[in-house]
Design an enzyme around this catalytic site. Structure first.
Site, PDB file in Angstrom:
ATOM      1  N   GLU A 194       0.800  -1.224   0.000  1.00 23.87           N
ATOM      2  CA  GLU A 194       0.000   0.000   0.000  1.00 23.87           C
ATOM      3  C   GLU A 194       0.832   1.274   0.000  1.00 23.87           C
ATOM      4  OE1 GLU A 194      -0.002  -1.484   4.339  1.00 23.87           O
ATOM      5  OE2 GLU A 194       0.053  -2.288   2.326  1.00 23.87           O
ATOM      6  N   ASP A 209      18.659  14.854 -32.817  1.00 24.04           N
ATOM      7  CA  ASP A 209      18.937  15.670 -33.986  1.00 24.04           C
ATOM      8  C   ASP A 209      20.301  16.314 -33.753  1.00 24.04           C
ATOM      9  OD1 ASP A 209      18.707  16.992 -36.339  1.00 24.04           O
ATOM     10  OD2 ASP A 209      17.063  18.306 -35.730  1.00 24.04           O
ATOM     11  N   ASN A 235       1.986  -4.720   9.805  1.00 24.35           N
ATOM     12  CA  ASN A 235       2.060  -4.134   8.470  1.00 24.35           C
ATOM     13  C   ASN A 235       2.219  -2.622   8.536  1.00 24.35           C
ATOM     14  OD1 ASN A 235       1.947  -4.637   5.588  1.00 24.35           O
ATOM     15  ND2 ASN A 235      -0.026  -3.585   5.617  1.00 24.35           N
ATOM     16  N   ASP A 266       5.441  -0.405   7.286  1.00 29.58           N
ATOM     17  CA  ASP A 266       5.297   0.666   6.305  1.00 29.58           C
ATOM     18  C   ASP A 266       5.943   1.958   6.800  1.00 29.58           C
ATOM     19  OD1 ASP A 266       3.982  -0.939   4.525  1.00 29.58           O
ATOM     20  OD2 ASP A 266       1.976  -0.328   5.138  1.00 29.58           O
TER      21      ASP A 266
END
Length: 834
Positions: free
Chosen positions: A285, A327, A671, A675
């Site tokens: 996430e 170019d 979790n 994170d």
């Protein structure tokens, strides 16, 4: 005319007049009205682009976005409203920012339309009248004067001293002499009898037959390319593939765990919550946030290096680039014509020739590129000289003459095309042949030459005529060049050292392009022209582009075709251009680069704009792009090793333990803290070897990394399970807590191992990453031993258990450090186009 028909400039005027049903007297007003209804307005149809709502919806339907939305919804439903809200907010921010960035490119075609003339003089009902540019139709007879912008593609019927500046269309830096006549050349750059929409009339007047309008013009094809939907960039394709992989893995794991739990007779609701928590734990996430912040920080750093980023994802694409097409004018060269040599009649260098040319240019020049270069090369030459009379440049005879009066008297000075000037000189045939051979030698060196001749003037002063331009004394040649920038060779070498192959795609003469390629350090023995490419099939061209690095006399669509051929071979192609003729290739390339002084349409269609027209700036941008991607890849690797490993451990343990290895709320807390520990990744440093070669997001490499590091993490988790169950015989609450501690310690501490391919103690993280990681680790280690821990079901395990967890963590980190050396791979991976 059909697409397969020969170019209109290779056909006679009478044939085109007959085909278009018109005459040299033009159309009547009624005929023009009917043709306007038939062919449409002389403009580029407004491009159709996706609205903001549809663009947002498209991004939300990406696999990764769908799984993040599902994870956020499930988190909220299962009681973690704060966590679910955070996931949705992060995703929403990323989607809105991407949509905004995409919206900046939709003005490209509008800018292109605004850059052409707003009116034109056409012959209607026998008289020239001014009409709106949109009202010009095929079959019109148009009149063009100095300073006018050509309104449409046309064949010249008559002209007087007419030249056109086509640099933005063909890349040719010199004004092009245009006159009526028949030619067989099939490339636009050699169509001296044709006018092209968007070019500028520099001198003289011309009357021409309008052949193509709107998108049926060379100029209009550029707008057509801009109006087409852009293909997904390499970064977007990689992100899509990663989202699909994560979705499949998550669904498979959830189904297996849920099935096993129900088979073992556990409560359905508890099993469902556990499976959902696993899904949330596997979901990356923070990836949108990490990606957005990392790319945004990269954009700020690139701005300091004189590169303005319009599309954030292009930062990654620049770092992944393996071939850069450019170019020559303004990027490899200075785009300023300069005097390269002053060659006397003996063939040796002689400044007197340049002095005579400078006097003629300063007193009677047309302020064109060559006269400006002559005057600049000898600024003091004109001192003491005044203009007595002159004949302006004769485009039929291709020369000009002045009478200049100075201390030594009055002198007639003639300058122009060597063949024309030599015709009036007192020379033998052998001498003339030697001079012409010298001109051809200079051309092979990429130099353009004019001849200078003079004689003392006697008699009354009057404007010189052709009869006066005889018995001339040949002085010599002045050779001009569009020289390479002093920084070009070093920049080319730097790009080559970084694994980027340079290819020159120019509208200029192939001889000039080949000469320039050698001067800047490109080893090229062959130069393909636009005519050569036109004869090749797509398959044959795909073979040729592998070995040829220089191309000349290219039309805009041929530049785009070359880019497509390179992409088909698996290359990540960048294109650097500044003209209208570069727009289709800029649109098609994986990464489009333009410069601050470029045509507005080139700037609008590019992904990045360089404030300094120098390849060294591109090299700086490449380095920053690779640094940015390296930090994004760190997050993905960490998820593949730690997050995936822990979730896999839970899935396996749930099939054999009599209770869940960790409660759903504990999984979500795990979790969340993990994170938080990774928030500092965008601000971390990168080792030099990580930016030394092109990098792509290789799914096989990521799968290989996960297949090794994930099971390694699970192996130590299972060792922990065995110790807790068989050696310490802890109860379920202590088991949950102990594994939470081990899981957090291994997940967070391995960040310092995986973030670098060097030794972690020799390559320390930047303060931001160290702070975010160690802070999250401290919270995870302390929380279970505080009263707050009971809210999550934690029960403090015995100290001996905690000590053993430290040993397991240390063993895991040591093995991870040993194995990672074989998993890091910075070699570029070829990919097939989708």
């Amino acid at each position: 005319m059909t697409q397969d028909a020969p170019p209109f400039w290779t056909r006679s005027a009478d044939a085109l007049l007959a085909d278009l049903g018109t005459s040299r007297d033009g159309l009547s007003a009624q005929q023009a009205t009917l043709r306007l209804a038939r062919y449409g307005p002389n403009s580029d149809s407004a491009e159709t682009h996706t609205g903001s709502a549809r663009a947002i919806a498209r991004r939300l339907l990406e696999p990764l976005s769908l799984i993040l939305l599902a994870a956020g919804l499930v988190s909220a439903v299962t009681g973690d409203a704060v966590g679910g809200s955070i996931i949705v907010v992060i995703l929403g921010f990323s989607v809105l920012l991407d949509t905004y960035q995409e919206g900046q490119a939709v003005h490209a075609a509008a800018i292109l339309r605004q850059s052409v003339a707003v009116s034109a003089r056409v012959r209607r009902d026998g008289a020239f009248v001014a009409v709106a540019i949109e009202a010009v139709v095929p079959g019109d007879i148009v009149e063009v004067h100095t300073g006018d912008i050509i309104p449409a593609d046309a064949l010249i019927l008559a002209s007087t001293a007419f030249t056109a500046n086509e640099a933005a269309l063909t890349g040719e830096p010199y004004p092009v002499d245009k006159r009526a006549g028949f030619i067989t050349a099939t490339t636009a750059a050699e169509a001296t009898n044709a006018l092209f929409r968007g070019a500028i009339a520099q001198t003289g007047t011309a009357t021409a037959l309008i052949v193509g309008t709107g998108r049926a013009t060379l100029f209009g094809s550029a707008a057509a390319a801009l109006a087409t939907a852009a293909a997904p960039s390499p970064f977007e394709r990689d992100l899509h593939a990663y989202g699909l992989l994560t979705t499949r893995l998550t669904l498979a794991l959830v189904v297996v765990v849920l099935t096993a739990s129900i088979f073992l007779g556990r409560p359905l609701l508890q099993s469902l919550l556990f499976a959902v928590a696993l899904a949330v734990g596997l979901t990356p996430e923070l990836l949108p946030m990490i990606t957005t912040v990392t790319l945004s920080r990269g954009a700020l750093r690139m701005a300091k290096r004189k590169v303005i980023v319009k599309r954030l994802a292009s930062i990654h694409d620049l770092g992944a680039m393996t071939i850069l097409c450019t170019d020559k004018t303004g990027t490899l060269t200075s785009a300023q014509i300069s005097l390269a040599r002053s060659i006397g009649h003996t063939g040796a260098d002689d400044p007197e020739v340049a002095r005579l040319g400078a006097i003629a240019a300063a007193l009677g020049g047309d302020r064109g590129a060559l006269d400006t270069a002559l005057a600049a090369a000898s600024p003091d030459a004109v001192k003491g000289w005044t203009l007595a009379a002159q004949s302006v440049f004769d485009f039929d005879r291709r020369l000009a003459t002045v009478l200049a009066t100075g201390a030594s008297g009055t002198v007639l000075i003639t300058k122009g095309a060597p063949e024309a000037v030599l015709a009036g000189c007192v020379l033998t045939d052998a001498d003339r042949a030697a001079v012409i051979a010298q001109v051809h030698t200079l051309a092979q060196q990429g130099l353009r030459a004019i001849a200078i001749a003079s004689r003392p003037w006697t008699g009354l002063t009057h404007a010189p005529t052709a009869d006066d331009e005889t018995n001339l004394v040949y002085a010599g040649l002045c050779a001009f060049a569009d020289p390479p920038k002093e920084t070009a060779p070093a920049a080319v070498a730097r790009l080559q050292a970084a694994g980027i192959r340079l290819k020159i795609l120019s509208g200029d003469d192939p001889v000039v392009v080949g000469r320039l390629a050698g001067l800047v350090g490109l080893a090229t023995s062959r130069v393909l022209s636009g005519a050569d490419i036109a004869k090749l099939s797509d398959d044959a061209l795909a073979v040729q582009v592998r070995d040829v690095d220089a191309y000349g006399r290219l039309a805009p669509d041929q530049k785009a075709r070359l880019v497509r051929a390179l992409q088909a071979s698996g290359a990540i192609v960048g294109y650097l251009g500044d003209g209208i003729n570069d727009a289709p290739a800029l649109k098609l390339a994986d990464i489009g680069l333009s410069v601050a002084g470029a045509a507005s349409v080139a700037q609008a269609s590019a992904d990045m704009i360089m404030l300094d027209s120098d390849l060294g700036v591109v090299a700086d941008g490449v380095e920053e792009g690779r640094r940015t991607f390296a930090n994004i890849l760190k997050y993905v690797r960490m998820g593949a090793s730690s997050n995936f490993g822990n979730m896999l451990s839970m899935a396996v343990a749930s099939m054999f333990l009599p209770f869940l290895p960790m409660l759903p709320t504990q999984i979500l807390l795990n979790n969340l803290l993990y994170d938080v520990s990774e928030i500092g990744i965008p601000f971390d440093g990168v080792r030099p070897e990580a930016v030394a070669r092109p990098q792509v997001w290789s799914m096989p490499a990521l799968i290989r990394f996960a297949a090794v590091m994930g099971p390694l993490s699970s192996a130590f988790d299972l060792l922990t399970f065995a110790g807790l169950s068989l050696a310490f015989h802890v109860a379920a609450p202590e088991f949950h807590t102990a594994w939470f501690l081990e899981s957090m310690a291994t997940q967070i501490l391995v960040i310092f191992v995986i973030r670098t391919n060097g030794r972690p103690w020799a390559d320390l993280p930047r303060p931001a990453l160290a702070l975010s990681s160690l802070s999250a680790l401290m919270v995870a280690m302390v929380l279970p031993f505080t009263p707050v821990g009971s809210w999550f079901g934690f029960v403090a395990p015995p100290l001996v258990v905690v000590a053993s967890l430290g040993g397991v963590t240390l063993g895991y980190l040591v093995l991870a450090e040993l194995l990672k050396t074989f998993l890091f791979d910075h070699r570029p991976t070829k990919r097939a186009r989708r």
